[in-house]
Design an enzyme around this catalytic site. Structure first.
Site, PDB file in Angstrom:
ATOM      1  N   ARG A 127      81.818  81.472  -1.363  1.00  0.00           N
ATOM      2  CA  ARG A 127      82.500  80.331  -0.922  1.00  0.00           C
ATOM      3  C   ARG A 127      82.947  80.004   0.766  1.00  0.00           C
ATOM      4  O   ARG A 127      83.177  81.025   0.547  1.00  0.00           O
ATOM      5  CB  ARG A 127      84.001  79.778  -1.806  1.00  0.00           C
ATOM      6  CG  ARG A 127      84.862  78.815  -0.808  1.00  0.00           C
ATOM      7  CD  ARG A 127      85.988  78.245  -0.950  1.00  0.00           C
ATOM      8  NE  ARG A 127      86.734  78.989  -2.153  1.00  0.00           N
ATOM      9  CZ  ARG A 127      87.038  79.319  -3.177  1.00  0.00           C
ATOM     10  NH1 ARG A 127      87.222  78.286  -3.761  1.00  0.00           N
ATOM     11  NH2 ARG A 127      88.548  80.188  -3.496  1.00  0.00           N
TER      12      ARG A 127
ATOM     13  N   ARG B 194      93.850  87.437  -8.991  1.00  0.00           N
ATOM     14  CA  ARG B 194      93.841  85.607  -9.005  1.00  0.00           C
ATOM     15  C   ARG B 194      93.598  85.317 -10.420  1.00  0.00           C
ATOM     16  O   ARG B 194      94.837  84.500 -10.893  1.00  0.00           O
ATOM     17  CB  ARG B 194      93.470  85.159  -7.767  1.00  0.00           C
ATOM     18  CG  ARG B 194      93.258  85.053  -6.321  1.00  0.00           C
ATOM     19  CD  ARG B 194      92.830  84.895  -5.217  1.00  0.00           C
ATOM     20  NE  ARG B 194      92.369  83.640  -5.999  1.00  0.00           N
ATOM     21  CZ  ARG B 194      91.471  82.736  -5.016  1.00  0.00           C
ATOM     22  NH1 ARG B 194      90.422  83.300  -4.389  1.00  0.00           N
ATOM     23  NH2 ARG B 194      90.536  82.183  -4.832  1.00  0.00           N
TER      24      ARG B 194
ATOM     25  N   ARG C 203      87.654  82.476   2.643  1.00  0.00           N
ATOM     26  CA  ARG C 203      88.830  82.244   2.904  1.00  0.00           C
ATOM     27  C   ARG C 203      89.813  84.449   2.821  1.00  0.00           C
ATOM     28  O   ARG C 203      88.468  84.943   2.070  1.00  0.00           O
ATOM     29  CB  ARG C 203      89.970  81.315   1.349  1.00  0.00           C
ATOM     30  CG  ARG C 203      90.187  80.471   1.898  1.00  0.00           C
ATOM     31  CD  ARG C 203      89.313  79.324   0.552  1.00  0.00           C
ATOM     32  NE  ARG C 203      90.606  80.122  -0.946  1.00  0.00           N
ATOM     33  CZ  ARG C 203      91.362  79.363  -0.981  1.00  0.00           C
ATOM     34  NH1 ARG C 203      90.607  78.086  -1.663  1.00  0.00           N
ATOM     35  NH2 ARG C 203      91.640  80.462  -2.784  1.00  0.00           N
TER      36      ARG C 203
ATOM     37  N   LYS D  55      88.224  73.106  -8.561  1.00  0.00           N
ATOM     38  CA  LYS D  55      89.280  72.187  -8.110  1.00  0.00           C
ATOM     39  C   LYS D  55      88.875  70.871  -6.923  1.00  0.00           C
ATOM     40  O   LYS D  55      88.852  70.147  -7.192  1.00  0.00           O
ATOM     41  CB  LYS D  55      90.549  72.805  -8.601  1.00  0.00           C
ATOM     42  CG  LYS D  55      91.199  73.322  -9.337  1.00  0.00           C
ATOM     43  CD  LYS D  55      92.647  73.416  -9.633  1.00  0.00           C
ATOM     44  CE  LYS D  55      92.182  74.915  -8.580  1.00  0.00           C
ATOM     45  NZ  LYS D  55      91.526  75.948  -8.770  1.00  0.00           N
TER      46      LYS D  55
ATOM     47  N   ARG E 181     102.152  75.318 -11.205  1.00  0.00           N
ATOM     48  CA  ARG E 181     101.617  76.558 -11.489  1.00  0.00           C
ATOM     49  C   ARG E 181     101.554  77.537 -12.163  1.00  0.00           C
ATOM     50  O   ARG E 181     101.766  79.008 -12.986  1.00  0.00           O
ATOM     51  CB  ARG E 181     101.163  77.131 -10.554  1.00  0.00           C
ATOM     52  CG  ARG E 181      99.166  77.789 -10.328  1.00  0.00           C
ATOM     53  CD  ARG E 181      99.026  78.461  -9.319  1.00  0.00           C
ATOM     54  NE  ARG E 181      97.994  77.621  -8.098  1.00  0.00           N
ATOM     55  CZ  ARG E 181      97.312  77.448  -7.375  1.00  0.00           C
ATOM     56  NH1 ARG E 181      96.366  78.711  -7.814  1.00  0.00           N
ATOM     57  NH2 ARG E 181      96.241  76.720  -6.824  1.00  0.00           N
TER      58      ARG E 181
END
Ligand code: AP5
Length: 607
Positions: A210, A250, A239, A99, A175
């Site tokens: 990431r 998640r 992160r 995203k 969400r």
């Protein structure tokens, strides 16, 4: 650490909610429901049928039939959008579906304000605010931050000037069902809802690899998208929620909630395969958003042109000199070609305006003598000719039209076809549809029912759907409109009230539902001649409604040398009752109490 310019601004007021517009639906019905007697049905195909519309037919060239901008391709991307507003986009997908990566490219190309709840929350966390401290615990464990925190943050950000002016790209919100409902309550709705689809096993690798650049906010991946320089590499951060264990949590939370959100946006949902290179994914999104933008511009232009035409028409209605006027000698049979063309064009314009305005359930009620089955001079050929003009005109605009006539209904002794429609399907099939091959490509002929609705159809024209004794067409009609979804369905001279049968079954079972369904079609064209009750001569008046203008009541006035003219008496915002029309003839003010039939009570009989 992420870009600090992302900090939330909660002090701003909520965006003002747009006022919904209502289109009036008339509940009054003027139609007489008696079936025509067998003698009143004359089946005559006008001899001029091939020549009077040859211009139209030849204008439908082969190259147009095979035009590159095939509207079927466009229809699959039909997106609801509000007019003259910038683009509004929601993007969703599992953690690491890409995203953020796509949002960077989208906002660069389309100039949208990127609002990411993840970024907003991370900015609060890094600034050490109360909200950040509360959110941190949830984020680090991969759980959703409580709705009240996130929702006020998002709505405040959406209400800022830049988002209103440039348009927005909402990433990671809503969400949950509750979050989606909060937006719906505030009438905040995107033009399109994009969902990135990526298999679970890929997602975990993407998250774990990431890396984020705290200076530019850019997203990297240690293998897929390594940083361009050693300097950038040195400052990259990971992160805290990007460990394999937290990603799995998640992902599970995402799955639990995302299903509930989808139904709210099902009509504007576009799934995009996110398991391709980021450039290929962006290409698809780019095409999709460009199309949505085009649609918005078209809708805005069409609204503008309708408003302009309305203004002009209002002026025309009040100025007898400019008004083209209703054709005279309407009791002379057969109607001249000029008169028929006048009405075909009048009906076509009304439908075109209504369809351009997004109306999808429409009906036309036109009862000039040749189209009035209660008169001996009724000609089914005139009805077919009208249908042909409508179908070919829309086909000329690149639409695929299905013209539908109901078949035989019922079983055994009650099996049969309404007399008014006898032979109509055959006439349609043998009519001259031009040499350009429109019939079978852009125009198809079918019957009424769900199985007639095909993916490639853009629009349906239903020829005089009607109930017969002991048989009701509404079940088939409803199944068909359900299957047609948001595609326009246009009923030409429908008769959807129950026809009395000796058994009385039709009058009792489900009658209310049938009437409600019939009333769900909005009139976009109406023309009736008004006579003294019980007579068909002389014509006293005419009632006309041509979408989007009001109902207009004309009085027929005799002039010298056997001439006549129609003079506008008054207009009505909604379909007038017989009493209202009689009162207008008597010159009574609108508010005056209704009386039973008076000297001008002649009109009630026919209405
Ligand atoms: P958020 O920041 O929104 O996280 P997310 O939804 O889990 O999504 P990600 O940011 O992890 O992934 P992404 O889809 O943006 O992928 P990206 O482009 O970075 O939310 C974080 C937390 O905040 C939540 O867990 C929750 O606690 C809270 N929160 C947020 N919104 C909330 C809400 N509305 N309500 C309640 N709580 C909320 O890409 C991922 C990686 O893949 C990158 O390394 C990238 O380089 C790589 N990649 C991207 N595209 C491709 C591609 N096509 N091919 C190969 N690699 C690719």
């Amino acid at each position: 650490m992420l870009n600090s310019s992302l900090s939330a601004t909660r002090s701003h007021s909520l965006p003002s909610t747009p006022t919904p517009t209502l289109s009036p639906l008339s509940s009054t019905s003027f139609l007489s429901l008696s079936s025509p007697s067998p003698s009143s049905v004359s089946c005559l195909l006008p001899s001029s049928s091939s020549s009077s519309f040859s211009k139209k037919l030849t204008s439908l060239s082969v190259s147009q039939l095979a035009r590159p901008n095939d509207p079927r391709k466009q229809r699959s991307l039909k997106v609801k959008c509000s007019q003259r507003e910038p683009l509004k986009v929601m993007i969703s997908g599992a953690p690491a579906s890409g995203k953020g990566t796509q949002c960077e490219m989208i906002s660069q190309k389309f100039g949208l304000v990127h609002i990411s709840t993840g970024d907003l929350l991370r900015a609060e966390v890094s600034a050490g605010t109360d909200i950040g401290n509360k959110a941190k615990e949830y984020m680090n464990s991969g759980r959703l931050v409580p709705d009240e925190i996130v929702t006020s943050m998002v709505t405040a950000r959406l209400s800022l000037k830049d988002a209103k002016e440039k348009g927005w790209l909402l990433d990671g919100y809503p969400r949950s069902l509750e979050q989606a409902k909060s937006l719906e309550k505030l009438k905040i709705r995107p033009d399109v809802y994009i969902m990135l689809d990526v298999p679970d096993e890929i997602l975990i690798d993407r998250c774990v690899g990431r890396r984020l650049d705290p200076v530019t906010g850019r997203i990297y991946h240690e293998k897929n998208f390594p940083p361009e320089t050693e300097e950038i590499k040195a400052r990259l951060v990971t992160r805290p929620d990007d460990t394999e264990e937290k990603v799995k949590a998640r992902l599970q939370i995402y799955k639990q909630n995302s299903e509930a959100v989808l139904p709210i946006y099902s009509d504007i949902l576009r799934k995009v395969n996110g398991n391709r290179t980021k450039e290929v994914v962006f290409n698809e999104i780019d095409l999709l958003l460009s199309h949505v933008l085009n649609e918005k511009e078209k809708a805005a232009k069409s609204e503008l042109s309708t408003k302009t035409t309305t203004t002009q028409a209002n002026m025309v209605s009040s100025s007898k000199d400019n008004w083209r006027g209703i054709p005279t000698r309407l009791n002379n049979i057969p109607h001249s070609r000029e008169i028929r063309e006048y009405f075909y064009d009048d009906v076509l314009q009304a439908i075109q305006r209504a369809v351009n305005n997004g109306k999808t359930r429409l009906k036309v009620e036109i009862n000039i003598p040749e189209l009035n089955p209660e008169m001996d001079v009724y000609r089914i050929g005139t009805l077919m000719e009208l249908v042909r003009v409508l179908a070919l005109s829309f086909a000329d605009d690149g639409k695929r039209i299905k013209v539908c006539v109901q078949g035989s209904m019922g079983e055994g002794a009650l099996a049969g076809m309404p007399l008014q429609l006898a032979g109509s399907r055959t006439i349609l099939e043998y009519m001259d549809w031009g040499d350009d091959g429109a019939l079978g490509t852009f125009v198809k002929i079918g019957s009424i029912g769900a199985k007639e609705v095909e993916e490639q159809d853009d629009m349906f024209i239903l020829v005089a759907p009607q109930n017969a004794v002991g048989n009701c067409i509404i079940g088939d009609l409803k199944a068909m409109t359900d299957a047609a979804g948001s595609r326009p369905v246009i009923l030409i001279n429908p008769k959807l009230k129950d026809v009395p049968g000796s058994s009385g079954i039709m009058q009792t079972m489900g009658r209310q539902e049938r009437l409600e369904y019939a009333a769900s079609f909005e009139i976009c064209y109406l023309f009736r001649l008004l006579y003294y009750a019980g007579t068909q001569y002389p014509i006293m008046a005419a009632l006309r409604m041509c979408y989007p203008y009001p109902y207009e009541l004309y009085k027929r006035v005799d002039e010298a040398a056997g001439k006549e003219k129609y003079v506008l008496l008054t207009t009505f915002e909604e379909r007038p009752s017989g009493d209202e029309i009689n009162n207008a003839f008597e010159g009574k003010p609108r508010s005056q109490e209704k009386k039973p039939l008076g000297i001008w009570g002649f009109l009630s009989g026919i209405l």
